[in-house]
Motif scaffolding. Structure first.
Motif, PDB file in Angstrom:
ATOM      1  N   GLU A  19       1.275  -1.255   0.077  1.00 32.94           N
ATOM      2  CA  GLU A  19       0.306   0.089  -0.201  1.00 32.94           C
ATOM      3  C   GLU A  19       1.121   1.061   0.483  1.00 32.94           C
ATOM      4  O   GLU A  19       0.662   2.121  -0.868  1.00 32.94           O
ATOM      5  CB  GLU A  19      -1.035   0.177   1.633  1.00 32.94           C
ATOM      6  CG  GLU A  19      -2.167  -0.644   1.397  1.00 32.94           C
ATOM      7  CD  GLU A  19      -2.917  -1.405   2.656  1.00 32.94           C
ATOM      8  OE1 GLU A  19      -2.241  -0.115   3.237  1.00 32.94           O
ATOM      9  OE2 GLU A  19      -3.655  -2.249   2.963  1.00 32.94           O
ATOM     10  N   ALA A  20       1.765   1.271   0.444  1.00 31.43           N
ATOM     11  CA  ALA A  20       3.082   2.400   1.242  1.00 31.43           C
ATOM     12  C   ALA A  20       3.287   2.318  -0.618  1.00 31.43           C
ATOM     13  O   ALA A  20       4.350   3.587  -0.712  1.00 31.43           O
ATOM     14  CB  ALA A  20       3.929   2.415   2.087  1.00 31.43           C
ATOM     15  N   TYR A  21       3.616   1.652  -1.214  1.00 33.02           N
ATOM     16  CA  TYR A  21       4.533   1.789  -2.433  1.00 33.02           C
ATOM     17  C   TYR A  21       3.977   2.156  -3.163  1.00 33.02           C
ATOM     18  O   TYR A  21       3.849   3.194  -4.499  1.00 33.02           O
ATOM     19  CB  TYR A  21       5.497   0.723  -2.533  1.00 33.02           C
ATOM     20  CG  TYR A  21       5.922   0.286  -4.094  1.00 33.02           C
ATOM     21  CD1 TYR A  21       6.918   1.071  -4.199  1.00 33.02           C
ATOM     22  CD2 TYR A  21       4.392  -0.250  -4.494  1.00 33.02           C
ATOM     23  CE1 TYR A  21       7.746   0.243  -5.589  1.00 33.02           C
ATOM     24  CE2 TYR A  21       5.646  -0.374  -6.571  1.00 33.02           C
ATOM     25  CZ  TYR A  21       6.800   0.198  -6.839  1.00 33.02           C
ATOM     26  OH  TYR A  21       7.937   0.553  -7.347  1.00 33.02           O
ATOM     27  N   THR A  22       2.222   1.672  -2.556  1.00 32.03           N
ATOM     28  CA  THR A  22       1.461   2.426  -4.469  1.00 32.03           C
ATOM     29  C   THR A  22       1.405   3.435  -4.253  1.00 32.03           C
ATOM     30  O   THR A  22       1.034   4.133  -5.385  1.00 32.03           O
ATOM     31  CB  THR A  22       0.407   1.288  -4.424  1.00 32.03           C
ATOM     32  OG1 THR A  22       1.057   0.073  -4.201  1.00 32.03           O
ATOM     33  CG2 THR A  22      -0.949   2.040  -4.930  1.00 32.03           C
ATOM     34  N   ARG A  23       1.259   3.870  -2.658  1.00 28.38           N
ATOM     35  CA  ARG A  23       0.965   5.215  -2.751  1.00 28.38           C
ATOM     36  C   ARG A  23       2.363   6.348  -3.107  1.00 28.38           C
ATOM     37  O   ARG A  23       1.573   7.325  -3.991  1.00 28.38           O
ATOM     38  CB  ARG A  23       0.546   5.438  -0.997  1.00 28.38           C
ATOM     39  CG  ARG A  23       0.463   7.004  -0.553  1.00 28.38           C
ATOM     40  CD  ARG A  23      -1.665   7.312  -1.043  1.00 28.38           C
ATOM     41  NE  ARG A  23      -1.818   8.965  -1.367  1.00 28.38           N
ATOM     42  CZ  ARG A  23      -2.515   9.323  -0.076  1.00 28.38           C
ATOM     43  NH1 ARG A  23      -2.651   8.562   0.772  1.00 28.38           N
ATOM     44  NH2 ARG A  23      -2.336  10.435  -0.146  1.00 28.38           N
ATOM     45  N   ALA A  24       3.445   5.754  -2.824  1.00 30.53           N
ATOM     46  CA  ALA A  24       3.876   6.811  -3.455  1.00 30.53           C
ATOM     47  C   ALA A  24       4.295   6.436  -4.737  1.00 30.53           C
ATOM     48  O   ALA A  24       4.878   7.794  -5.548  1.00 30.53           O
ATOM     49  CB  ALA A  24       5.697   6.151  -2.561  1.00 30.53           C
ATOM     50  N   LYS A  25       4.115   5.422  -6.014  1.00 27.07           N
ATOM     51  CA  LYS A  25       4.448   5.794  -7.270  1.00 27.07           C
ATOM     52  C   LYS A  25       3.095   6.892  -7.855  1.00 27.07           C
ATOM     53  O   LYS A  25       3.447   6.845  -8.611  1.00 27.07           O
ATOM     54  CB  LYS A  25       3.977   4.300  -7.721  1.00 27.07           C
ATOM     55  CG  LYS A  25       5.083   2.580  -7.463  1.00 27.07           C
ATOM     56  CD  LYS A  25       6.025   3.569  -8.451  1.00 27.07           C
ATOM     57  CE  LYS A  25       6.225   2.917  -9.793  1.00 27.07           C
ATOM     58  NZ  LYS A  25       7.968   3.362 -10.793  1.00 27.07           N
ATOM     59  N   ARG A  43       7.949   1.118   5.837  1.00 27.72           N
ATOM     60  CA  ARG A  43       7.576  -0.254   5.776  1.00 27.72           C
ATOM     61  C   ARG A  43       8.121  -1.713   5.421  1.00 27.72           C
ATOM     62  O   ARG A  43       8.309  -3.003   5.586  1.00 27.72           O
ATOM     63  CB  ARG A  43       6.191  -0.064   4.767  1.00 27.72           C
ATOM     64  CG  ARG A  43       5.023   0.604   5.311  1.00 27.72           C
ATOM     65  CD  ARG A  43       4.401  -0.328   6.434  1.00 27.72           C
ATOM     66  NE  ARG A  43       3.026   1.007   7.401  1.00 27.72           N
ATOM     67  CZ  ARG A  43       2.640   0.402   8.139  1.00 27.72           C
ATOM     68  NH1 ARG A  43       2.715  -0.660   8.636  1.00 27.72           N
ATOM     69  NH2 ARG A  43       2.158   1.544   8.770  1.00 27.72           N
ATOM     70  N   PHE A  44       9.211  -0.843   4.649  1.00 31.76           N
ATOM     71  CA  PHE A  44      10.187  -2.094   3.857  1.00 31.76           C
ATOM     72  C   PHE A  44      10.935  -3.087   4.443  1.00 31.76           C
ATOM     73  O   PHE A  44      11.106  -4.142   4.683  1.00 31.76           O
ATOM     74  CB  PHE A  44      11.043  -1.564   2.208  1.00 31.76           C
ATOM     75  CG  PHE A  44      12.148  -1.880   2.128  1.00 31.76           C
ATOM     76  CD1 PHE A  44      12.172  -3.573   1.949  1.00 31.76           C
ATOM     77  CD2 PHE A  44      13.346  -1.890   2.667  1.00 31.76           C
ATOM     78  CE1 PHE A  44      12.726  -4.240   0.959  1.00 31.76           C
ATOM     79  CE2 PHE A  44      14.541  -2.680   1.860  1.00 31.76           C
ATOM     80  CZ  PHE A  44      14.030  -3.680   1.503  1.00 31.76           C
ATOM     81  N   GLU A  45      11.383  -1.439   5.845  1.00 30.28           N
ATOM     82  CA  GLU A  45      12.365  -2.341   6.585  1.00 30.28           C
ATOM     83  C   GLU A  45      11.038  -3.170   7.059  1.00 30.28           C
ATOM     84  O   GLU A  45      12.118  -4.357   7.892  1.00 30.28           O
ATOM     85  CB  GLU A  45      12.962  -1.223   7.462  1.00 30.28           C
ATOM     86  CG  GLU A  45      13.537  -0.304   6.800  1.00 30.28           C
ATOM     87  CD  GLU A  45      14.112   1.244   7.167  1.00 30.28           C
ATOM     88  OE1 GLU A  45      13.630   1.427   8.613  1.00 30.28           O
ATOM     89  OE2 GLU A  45      15.264   1.446   6.990  1.00 30.28           O
ATOM     90  N   PHE A  46      10.297  -2.961   7.840  1.00 39.54           N
ATOM     91  CA  PHE A  46       9.847  -3.718   8.231  1.00 39.54           C
ATOM     92  C   PHE A  46       9.648  -4.749   8.824  1.00 39.54           C
ATOM     93  O   PHE A  46       8.940  -6.527   8.968  1.00 39.54           O
ATOM     94  CB  PHE A  46       8.466  -2.702   8.787  1.00 39.54           C
ATOM     95  CG  PHE A  46       7.839  -4.133   9.891  1.00 39.54           C
ATOM     96  CD1 PHE A  46       7.506  -4.056  11.902  1.00 39.54           C
ATOM     97  CD2 PHE A  46       6.081  -3.557   9.813  1.00 39.54           C
ATOM     98  CE1 PHE A  46       7.634  -3.978  12.765  1.00 39.54           C
ATOM     99  CE2 PHE A  46       5.684  -4.700  10.547  1.00 39.54           C
ATOM    100  CZ  PHE A  46       5.931  -4.966  12.165  1.00 39.54           C
ATOM    101  N   THR A  47       8.868  -4.751   7.249  1.00 36.60           N
ATOM    102  CA  THR A  47       8.400  -5.538   6.135  1.00 36.60           C
ATOM    103  C   THR A  47      10.106  -7.461   6.147  1.00 36.60           C
ATOM    104  O   THR A  47      10.023  -8.665   6.454  1.00 36.60           O
ATOM    105  CB  THR A  47       8.360  -5.378   4.843  1.00 36.60           C
ATOM    106  OG1 THR A  47       6.865  -5.004   5.067  1.00 36.60           O
ATOM    107  CG2 THR A  47       7.829  -7.186   4.654  1.00 36.60           C
ATOM    108  N   ILE A 113      17.215   2.050  -4.112  1.00 34.74           N
ATOM    109  CA  ILE A 113      16.301   0.971  -3.502  1.00 34.74           C
ATOM    110  C   ILE A 113      14.516   1.174  -3.733  1.00 34.74           C
ATOM    111  O   ILE A 113      13.997   0.654  -3.794  1.00 34.74           O
ATOM    112  CB  ILE A 113      16.379   1.107  -1.996  1.00 34.74           C
ATOM    113  CG1 ILE A 113      18.078   0.485  -1.162  1.00 34.74           C
ATOM    114  CG2 ILE A 113      15.992   0.137  -0.951  1.00 34.74           C
ATOM    115  CD1 ILE A 113      18.292   0.814   0.064  1.00 34.74           C
ATOM    116  N   PHE A 114      14.130   2.415  -3.825  1.00 33.55           N
ATOM    117  CA  PHE A 114      12.807   2.662  -3.894  1.00 33.55           C
ATOM    118  C   PHE A 114      12.287   1.450  -5.441  1.00 33.55           C
ATOM    119  O   PHE A 114      11.260   0.893  -6.092  1.00 33.55           O
ATOM    120  CB  PHE A 114      12.517   3.007  -4.148  1.00 33.55           C
ATOM    121  CG  PHE A 114      10.984   4.369  -4.092  1.00 33.55           C
ATOM    122  CD1 PHE A 114       9.760   3.735  -2.925  1.00 33.55           C
ATOM    123  CD2 PHE A 114      10.467   3.864  -5.633  1.00 33.55           C
ATOM    124  CE1 PHE A 114       8.000   3.377  -3.678  1.00 33.55           C
ATOM    125  CE2 PHE A 114       8.965   4.694  -6.077  1.00 33.55           C
ATOM    126  CZ  PHE A 114       8.525   4.074  -4.799  1.00 33.55           C
TER     127      PHE A 114
END
Length: 135
Positions: A19-25, A43-47, A113-114
């Motif tokens: 969700e966070a990635y999609t929002r950023a895109k 979120r990536f780090e946590f995942t 990284i993104f």
């Protein structure tokens, strides 16, 4: 039971990462892009943390394999036949990227990284599909 809980935590973390990635895109080119990109990195780090701890527990409970580090767990995950070599390479790169995000913060590193998040999300989704068969 504990394995199932960690699996559910991993699924939730991946969903929030996606969700966070999609929002950023979707915010690309706007003033809010950097905020959402940085949020997706968090979120990536946590995942990644939940992911490797999940496979550690899975390997212990289902395969009798005791691994200690994220990379050793990923290698054992491959040896146990869960994913092919190409996917394991992606996961190992993901661990390297996770280590970079936690130790330094530079704009060019963040963007680099993104740019790999889509590939990481797809690979982690494949992990979920594979392990659902054994949980």
């Amino acid at each position: 039971m504990a394995l199932e809980k960690v699996f559910k935590d991993f699924e939730k973390a991946l969903n929030r990462f996606r969700e966070a990635y999609t929002r950023a895109k979707n915010e690309s080119g706007t003033d809010d892009y950097y905020f959402f990109r940085d949020s997706s990195i968090q979120r990536f780090e946590f995942t990644v943390e939940i992911f490797w701890k999940f496979i550690k527990r899975l390997l212990k409970e289902k395969e009798g394999i005791d691994c200690k580090t994220p990379k050793s767990c990923i290698r054992e995950f491959f040896s146990a036949g869960y994913l092919d070599e190409d996917k394991i390479r992606i996961l190992l790169q993901m661990i390297d990227d996770r280590n970079l995000t936690s130790h330094t913060y530079k704009e060019e590193i963040a963007e680099d990284i993104f740019s790999r998040f889509e590939k990481y999300i797809a690979t982690l989704e494949e992990v979920i599909s594979k392990v659902k068969e054994v949980i």
